[in-house]
Design an enzyme around this catalytic site. Structure first.
Site, PDB file in Angstrom:
ATOM      1  N   TRP A   6       0.681  -1.287  -0.117  1.00 51.41           N
ATOM      2  CA  TRP A   6       0.003   0.180  -0.025  1.00 51.41           C
ATOM      3  C   TRP A   6       0.890   1.223   0.066  1.00 51.41           C
ATOM      4  CZ3 TRP A   6       0.753   3.028   4.458  1.00 51.41           C
ATOM      5  CH2 TRP A   6       1.115   2.325   5.601  1.00 51.41           C
ATOM      6  N   TRP A  17      -5.448   4.276   3.241  1.00 51.58           N
ATOM      7  CA  TRP A  17      -4.626   2.994   2.842  1.00 51.58           C
ATOM      8  C   TRP A  17      -4.828   1.908   3.325  1.00 51.58           C
ATOM      9  CZ3 TRP A  17      -3.199   2.205  -2.419  1.00 51.58           C
ATOM     10  CH2 TRP A  17      -3.311   3.360  -3.233  1.00 51.58           C
TER      11      TRP A  17
END
Ligand code: FAD
Length: 472
Positions: free
Chosen positions: A360, A383
C-alpha cells in the site's frame, strides 16, 4: 504593545485561530510568521500538489492579513533557528501556535516550547484543527481506540464545539517589524505548470473554504448520505484540502451546519458530521500509532507476500492506463485536479493492493505527491483501511470488484466518459468492462488499452491465496 510571534502551520486562516486569538486578546501585536521547513517533516515532506496549494494558500493568508493592516512574514527553516532569530529581532515576549500531530514535528514542537520557556518567554500551543484531540478520548480501559464505531460513539458524548471567533477587522501594523523572504523564493509552484487545471476547480485560502462550505450547505448537503458515494455527481463538500491546510476550523463547519438543521436534512447532516469523525479518528490513530505511516497497524501483515513491483504496471496505474475504466478515470481525475472522489479512492487502492498485490505504500506515496488534500493522518488511514492492514480493516479478503463498483456508483458511465474520453462512444454496460466486447473496443475505443494489465479474476485469486498464507 509587546510583540507575540504567531507561528502559522496547518492553520492558514484568521477566524477561529486560537493562536492568533490568544495574541490579540492578551494585548500583543501579533507577528504572523510562516516558516518553510519541509526537511523537518521526516519521511513525508509535502508533495508536489500540496506545495502548489500551499503557495496559493500563503498568498491568500498574506492578502487577508494585509487587508487588516498586517502581513505575513515568510522565512525558510530550520524552524527553531528562525523562531529564535525572530524573537531576538522583534523583542517578542511570546510565541503562539496551533498544534500539529505528525510524528516528525511533534517532538520538534515540544522541544521548542521547552527551550522558549527556559528563555523566559511565554510559549503556548492550542488546538486549531480537531474537534477532539487524540489524548482526550480513550476506551474504558484507558487505551486508544482502534475501531471507528466505538470511537465515534464516545466522541459524540465528549464533543464541545468552541464558540466561533471572528478575527478583528484591523490588526496592528508591522511597519518596522522583521522582514521575510518572497513567497516565490520557496519555489512551491511547479516549473512545468501541470497544476494549471487545478485552479479552475479550487480556490485555496480562507475565503475559498467558506465559499465551498456555503456551496455544500446550499447543495450537496441535502442528499449527502446517498450521493456521497456517487463520483458522477457533486455529492460531497470538497472541503478536504481546506481542512488539511486549516483554512477552516472543523467546529465552524459543524456550527454552520447546525444553524440550518431541519427535520428534512438532519440525517444527511449527521452522516456528514460522521465523516468529519473519520478525520478525527485518523488523527487519533496517527498520534497513538505513529509507526503506521510506513508500517502495517496489523502485525499479521508483517510478512505478507506483496508482489514484486513491475514498474510498467505501477506507471499504468499511476497514469490511468490500466485498462479498467473506473480505475483509470479516478487516477486521471487525480492527475488533472489534485483530487479523487472517495469511493474511487477506495476502488483504485483496492486494485493496487489486491489485484496487483503491491504494498500500500506505493499508492500512499503516489497520493501523497498528487493530492491537494494529501494528509498524513487521512492518507495513512485510507490506505491501511483499504489494504486491510490497518484499524477497523475491511478484511483483506474483501476485494472490490471495479466493474460492479462502476455499475453501482457510476450507473450511466458518465464519470468514466468524462475522465476517459476514449470510452465515451462505447455505450454502457460495455463501457464498464470494454475488454469483454473486443470488437466494439477496437472500433470505438480510440487508443484505450485492449486488456487490463491484470486479469481481474486472477488478481483476486492471487490476493486471496496470499492472504490465506498469513494464517487464518
Ligand atoms: P466529504 O465527504 O465532504 O467529507 C468531509 C470531510 O470529512 C472531508 O473533507 C475529510 O476531511 C473528512 N473525511 C471524509 N471521509 C474521510 C475518510 N474516509 N477518512 C478521513 N477523513 C475523511 N482524505 C484526505 O483529506 N487526505 C488524504 O490524503 C486522503 N487519502 C485517502 C486515501 C485513500 C486510499 C482513501 C480511501 C481515502 C483517503 N482520504 C483522504 C479520505 C477521503 O477520500 C477524503 O477525505 C474525501 O474524499 C475528501 O472529499 P470531501 O471533502 O468532498 O469529503
Amino acid at each position: 504593545m509587546p510583540n507575540a510571534i504567531v507561528w502559522f502551520r496547518h492553520d492558514l486562516r484568521l477566524d477561529d485561530n486560537p493562536a492568533l486569538r490568544a495574541a490579540v486578546e492578551e494585548g500583543f501585536t501579533p507577528i504572523p510568521v510562516y516558516v518553510h521547513a519541509p526537511a523537518e517533516e521526516g519521511e513525508w515532506p509535502p508533495g508536489a500538489a500540496s506545495q502548489a496549494w500551499l503557495h496559493h494558500a500563503l498568498m491568500a493568508l498574506d492578502g487577508d492579513l494585509r487587508r487588516r493592516g498586517s502581513r505575513l512574514v515568510i522565512r525558510q527553516g530550520p524552524s527553531e533557528q528562525v523562531l529564535h532569530d525572530l524573537v531576538a529581532a522583534s523583542g517578542a515576549t511570546a510565541v503562539f501556535w496551533n498544534r500539529k500531530y505528525e510524528p516528525a514535528t511533534q517532538p520538534r514542537d515540544a522541544a521548542l516550547k521547552k527551550a522558549l520557556r527556559e528563555q523566559g518567554l511565554q510559549a503556548e500551543s492550542f488546538n486549531g484543527s480537531l474537534l477532539i484531540e487524540p489524548w482526550d478520548i480513550a476506551t474504558q480501559q484507558g487505551q486508544p481506540y482502534k475501531v471507528f464505531t466505538p470511537f465515534w460513539r464516545t466522541a459524540l458524548t465528549l464533543l464541545r464545539t468552541p464558540a466561533l471567533w471572528n478575527a478583528p477587522s484591523r490588526l496592528p501594523p508591522l511597519d518596522d517589524g522583521p522582514g521575510g523572504d518572497a513567497l516565490d523564493a520557496l519555489r512551491l509552484t511547479p516549473r512545468r505548470g501541470w497544476d494549471a487545471g487545478f485552479w479552475d476547480v479550487w480556490t485555496p485560502g480562507e475565503a475559498g473554504a467558506r465559499d465551498a462550505l456555503d456551496v455544500f450547505i446550499d447543495g450537496a448537503l441535502n442528499g449527502y448520505r446517498s450521493d456521497r458515494d456517487r463520483p458522477d455527481r457533486v455529492g460531497t463538500s470538497r472541503l478536504s484540502p481546506h481542512l488539511h491546510f486549516g483554512e477552516i476550523a472543523p467546529w465552524r463547519i459543524v456550527a454552520e451546519l447546525e444553524r440550518v438543521r431541519t427535520a428534512a436534512n438532519s440525517a444527511d447532516m449527521d452522516g456528514y458530521i460522521r465523516e468529519l469523525g473519520w478525520r478525527e479518528f485518523a488523527y487519533h490513530l496517527l498520534h497513538h500509532f505513529p509507526q503506521t505511516t510506513t508500517k502495517n497497524l496489523n502485525p499479521r501483515f508483517e510478512h505478507f507476500d506483496w508482489a514484486k513491483v513491475d514498474p510498467d504496471s505501477l506507471e499504468a496505474w499511476q497514469r490511468g492506463r490500466t485498462g479498467v475504466p473506473i480505475i483509470d478515470a479516478g487516477l486521471r481525475e487525480l492527475w488533472a485536479t489534485g483530487y479523487m472522489h472517495n469511493r474511487v479512492r477506495m476502488v483504485v487502492a483496492s486494485y493496487l493492493t489486491k489485484h496487483l498485490r503491491y504494498h500500500w505504500l506505493h499508492g500512499a506515496h503516489w497520493f501523497w505527491d498528487t493530492l491537494v488534500d494529501a494528509d498524513l493522518a487521512n492518507n495513512t488511514l485510507g490506505w491501511q483501511w483499504t489494504a486491510g492492514t490497518g484499524a477497523d480493516a475491511a478484511p483483506y479478503f474483501r476485494v472490490f470488484n471495479p466493474v460492479t463498483q462502476a455499475e453501482k456508483f457510476d450507473p450511466k458511465g458518465s464519470y468514466i466518459a468524462r475522465w476517459v474520453p476514449e470510452l465515451a462512444d462505447i455505450p454502457v454496460p460495455a463501457r464498464f468492462a470494454p475488454w469483454e466486447t473486443p470488437e466494439l473496443l477496437a472500433k470505438r475505443g480510440r487508443g484505450y488499452p485492449r486488456h487490463p494489465i491484470v486479469d481481474l479474476a486472477a488478481g483476486r485469486d492471487g490476493a486471496l491465496a496470499a492472504y490465506r498464507k498469513t494464517g487464518d
